[in-house]
Design an enzyme around this catalytic site. Structure first.
Site, short mmCIF file in Angstrom:
data_model
loop_
_atom_site.label_atom_id
_atom_site.label_comp_id
_atom_site.label_asym_id
_atom_site.label_seq_id
_atom_site.Cartn_x
_atom_site.Cartn_y
_atom_site.Cartn_z
N THR A 42 -113.14 -27.77 -44.84
CA THR A 42 -113.98 -28.97 -44.71
C THR A 42 -113.57 -29.78 -43.50
O THR A 42 -112.43 -29.71 -43.02
CB THR A 42 -113.79 -29.88 -45.95
OG1 THR A 42 -112.42 -30.32 -46.01
CG2 THR A 42 -114.14 -29.17 -47.24
N PHE A 89 -72.64 -70.69 -65.53
CA PHE A 89 -71.91 -71.93 -65.80
C PHE A 89 -70.56 -71.67 -66.47
O PHE A 89 -70.35 -70.63 -67.09
CB PHE A 89 -72.75 -72.89 -66.66
CG PHE A 89 -73.15 -72.38 -68.02
CD1 PHE A 89 -72.20 -72.13 -69.02
CD2 PHE A 89 -74.49 -72.16 -68.31
CE1 PHE A 89 -72.57 -71.68 -70.27
CE2 PHE A 89 -74.87 -71.70 -69.59
CZ PHE A 89 -73.90 -71.46 -70.56
N LYS A 126 -65.73 -51.52 -53.14
CA LYS A 126 -65.04 -50.48 -53.89
C LYS A 126 -65.59 -50.50 -55.31
O LYS A 126 -65.59 -51.55 -55.96
CB LYS A 126 -63.53 -50.75 -53.90
CG LYS A 126 -62.67 -49.59 -54.38
CD LYS A 126 -62.66 -48.44 -53.37
CE LYS A 126 -61.65 -47.37 -53.75
NZ LYS A 126 -60.26 -47.84 -53.56
N HIS A 127 -66.07 -49.37 -55.78
CA HIS A 127 -66.65 -49.25 -57.12
C HIS A 127 -67.73 -50.30 -57.36
O HIS A 127 -67.76 -50.99 -58.38
CB HIS A 127 -65.56 -49.35 -58.19
CG HIS A 127 -64.57 -48.22 -58.13
ND1 HIS A 127 -64.94 -46.90 -58.26
CD2 HIS A 127 -63.24 -48.21 -57.90
CE1 HIS A 127 -63.87 -46.13 -58.15
NE2 HIS A 127 -62.83 -46.90 -57.91
N HIS A 160 -75.27 -57.20 -63.96
CA HIS A 160 -74.62 -56.33 -64.95
C HIS A 160 -74.67 -54.87 -64.51
O HIS A 160 -75.47 -54.51 -63.68
CB HIS A 160 -75.31 -56.48 -66.31
CG HIS A 160 -75.03 -57.80 -66.95
ND1 HIS A 160 -75.94 -58.84 -66.91
CD2 HIS A 160 -73.93 -58.27 -67.59
CE1 HIS A 160 -75.42 -59.89 -67.55
NE2 HIS A 160 -74.21 -59.56 -67.97
N ASN A 176 -68.62 -60.96 -65.51
CA ASN A 176 -68.52 -62.33 -65.01
C ASN A 176 -67.90 -62.33 -63.61
O ASN A 176 -66.92 -61.63 -63.38
CB ASN A 176 -67.67 -63.17 -65.95
CG ASN A 176 -68.39 -63.49 -67.26
OD1 ASN A 176 -69.52 -63.93 -67.23
ND2 ASN A 176 -67.72 -63.27 -68.39
N THR A 179 -116.52 -31.52 -51.85
CA THR A 179 -115.97 -30.42 -52.66
C THR A 179 -116.26 -30.62 -54.14
O THR A 179 -115.91 -29.74 -54.95
CB THR A 179 -114.45 -30.32 -52.46
OG1 THR A 179 -113.85 -31.57 -52.81
CG2 THR A 179 -114.12 -29.98 -51.02
N GLY A 238 -112.29 -32.05 -40.69
CA GLY A 238 -111.34 -31.87 -39.61
C GLY A 238 -110.54 -30.60 -39.72
O GLY A 238 -110.18 -29.99 -38.70
N ARG A 291 -78.56 -69.17 -61.76
CA ARG A 291 -77.44 -68.26 -61.97
C ARG A 291 -77.72 -66.91 -61.33
O ARG A 291 -78.87 -66.58 -61.03
CB ARG A 291 -77.13 -68.11 -63.45
CG ARG A 291 -78.04 -67.14 -64.18
CD ARG A 291 -77.64 -66.98 -65.64
NE ARG A 291 -78.40 -65.91 -66.25
CZ ARG A 291 -78.49 -65.73 -67.57
NH1 ARG A 291 -77.87 -66.56 -68.40
NH2 ARG A 291 -79.20 -64.72 -68.06
#
Length: 533
Positions: free
Chosen positions: A45, A482, A285-286, A533, A427, A78, A47, A529
């Site tokens: 088809t 806090f 690190k980690h 985690h 924390n 198609t 192009g 805040r």
């Protein structure tokens, strides 16, 4: 309800007819010439047909094959029974073959389709109408039809699979194996699935829907790894197509293959270093920063960051937000490191670092914008947690809550500390002095313990530098959430901190403010805040 059809063995004959319709014409002419030389009739088809014919390769326009012209600006070409019947007709099924013969439908044995470049159109920032126009309809329909009938039809959606098909046809007298057709069908369904996921995500964004009723996630395999977080786990990297400079799209200039943990840690380092407009260095690190600093030069920023925790920096990840120069590379080469990542790496730096054969050196070509939104996804049992990226950090809403006002330098250091804290596992407690971390406490179940650990790290940094007094003396301290009690704040005061930045919002805020006043501290609340985690 599914339709029941008699069992028919997989087709074993050669490919006799192929339909080619591709937007990415990489390798098209070579593959089409191979098919023609193998005696395959080629349908095509638009192009694709022009390109094949222009190379002197016999090709038949699909409109001539179907007897129905392309129409509606090419939207319908198609979508015709002679195309879909040719793809879906089951070889060896008497009813199918009778119907195909009755309606003049000829089987199509090979489908080669790659889709309109919708993802690329969105990535370049095109308008709504242009993006919609680049949603392919006929392509996915043909791909799904051919894949369903993979017992007989070979479907190719990636140019990388041209050579695989060629090799099988050469080895099997023009035929492909059922095993290959099944693998290609799986690849094809994954492609249409990713395509639809990109369209649905884009549409949701256009409608301003953060969380539509159904959300699809898709990725493209970039790299398999030797193992995952631990040797007994398998792992791989998939890219999402998000236009964000970083580890997933980085160019590796040297070193061993990146591991799962390398990817995770390097992403953490680079996302943090991009937060700063000034020359900065981050050592991770980690997945936690152990040293972060601004500097008058890249070398200065690195040496300051390194001095924060010379123990943890060993075997760490180092990220920069400027082009890595030769002088800084000389300093880096003195320490065992896993990864170095920067927007650019100078020729001088590459020459210095290439002596460290295992050191992974990455160039990203740019920095991610920390203010740009996006979605973050985390697996849980039976589901996915999805949230927006934590991309907010502002000094405009700082509220001084103590009797003592912070100095200008304390305010600068507090904003630096709060920015770093956004990238430390909760924390999180961060001590900062003169635009460099001097102690980081991360990932503790008790905030006061994070504060004590950070104070301990500040003492150790001072000892390593030969200073008698802890680097926490005269520092500021940041908390990602806090202080529920005054004990964490008092631990910071005992360590020598002079100012505190924290979100506020505890029912005991007044007690904490009083403790700060009694200790002579300046304290500001952010009202925001940054749990991580």
């Amino acid at each position: 309800m599914s339709n029941s059809v008699p069992f028919v063995p997989a087709y074993t004959g050669p490919i006799r007819r192929a339909l080619i319709s591709v937007s990415d014409k990489t390798g098209l002419i070579e593959f089409a010439r191979f098919l023609a030389d193998a005696g395959v009739e080629i349908l095509s088809t638009g192009g694709s047909a022009k390109a094949i014919a222009g190379a002197g390769i016999p090709v038949k326009e699909v409109s001539d094959f179907t007897g129905f012209p392309e129409m509606l600006d090419g939207r319908v070409k198609t979508l015709h029974p002679k195309v879909h019947g040719g793809l879906l007709g089951i070889r060896g099924n008497a009813d199918h073959e009778t119907a195909m013969a009755e309606h003049g439908i000829q089987p199509i044995d090979l489908l080669v389709v790659n889709l309109y470049p919708f993802e690329e159109t969105v990535a370049k920032g095109a308008g709504f109408d242009e993006c919609v126009e680049n949603i392919d309809i006929g392509g996915p329909a043909m791909i799904r039809a051919a894949s369903k009938n993979h017992a007989a039809v070979t479907v190719v959606v990636d140019v990388a699979d041209y050579d695989v098909v060629k090799a099988e046809m050469q080895a099997n007298n023009g035929a492909t194996s059922l095993e290959l057709r099944r693998r290609l069908a799986a690849t094809a369904y994954a492609r249409t699935g990713c395509y639809d996921a990109a369209i649905s995500s884009w549409f949701a964004g256009q409608l301003g829907e953060s969380f539509p009723r159904r959300m699809a996630f898709a990725g493209e395999l970039k790299q398999e790894m030797r193992y995952g977080e631990n040797p007994h786990q398998v792992a791989a990297l998939y890219t999402t197509g998000e236009n964000r400079p970083g580890i997933a799209a980085a160019e590796q200039l040297q070193g061993k293959e990146l591991s799962y943990n390398n990817f995770n840690d390097t992403d953490a380092a680079f996302e943090l270093v991009a937060e700063f407009d000034e020359t900065a260095c981050v050592i991770v690190k980690h997945a936690n920063p152990c040293g972060v600093a601004l500097g008058s030069s890249l070398k200065d920023a690195y040496l300051r960051a390194y001095s924060c925790d010379t123990e943890s920096a060993f075997g760490g990840i180092v990220a920069f937000n400027r082009t890595l120069d030769g002088e800084t590379a000389e300093e880096l080469s003195k320490l065992f490191l896993e990864v170095i990542i920067a927007p650019e790496i100078s020729d001088e730096a590459r020459k210095v670092l290439e002596t460290k054969k295992n050191l992974r050196v990455l160039r990203t070509g740019g920095l991610p914008d920390p203010k740009v939104g996006g979605l973050m996804v985390k697996n849980i049992a039976g589901g996915l947690l999805v949230q927006s990226r934590d991309n907010l950090l502002t000094a405009a809403d700082l509220k001084v809550v103590t009797k003592r006002q912070p100095t200008e330098q304390e305010l600068k250091d507090m904003m630096f500390a709060f920015t770093v804290g956004k990238h430390v596992k909760s924390n999180a407690i961060v001590y900062v002095r003169n635009q460099m971390t001097v102690g980081v406490g991360a990932g503790q179940m008790s905030r006061v313990n994070s504060s004590r650990i950070a104070a301990f790290r500040a003492e150790q940094a001072a000892k390593a530098a030969g200073d008698a007094e802890s680097w926490a003396k005269g520092s500021v301290v940041s908390s990602d959430a806090f202080f529920p009690f005054a004990d964490g704040l008092l631990a910071a005061a005992e360590a020598g901190a002079t100012a505190v930045i924290q979100p506020g919002g505890s029912i005991r805020d007044e007690d904490v403010i009083k403790a700060a006043d009694d200790a002579g501290l300046a304290m500001v609340f952010t009202g925001m805040r940054h749990f991580r985690h």
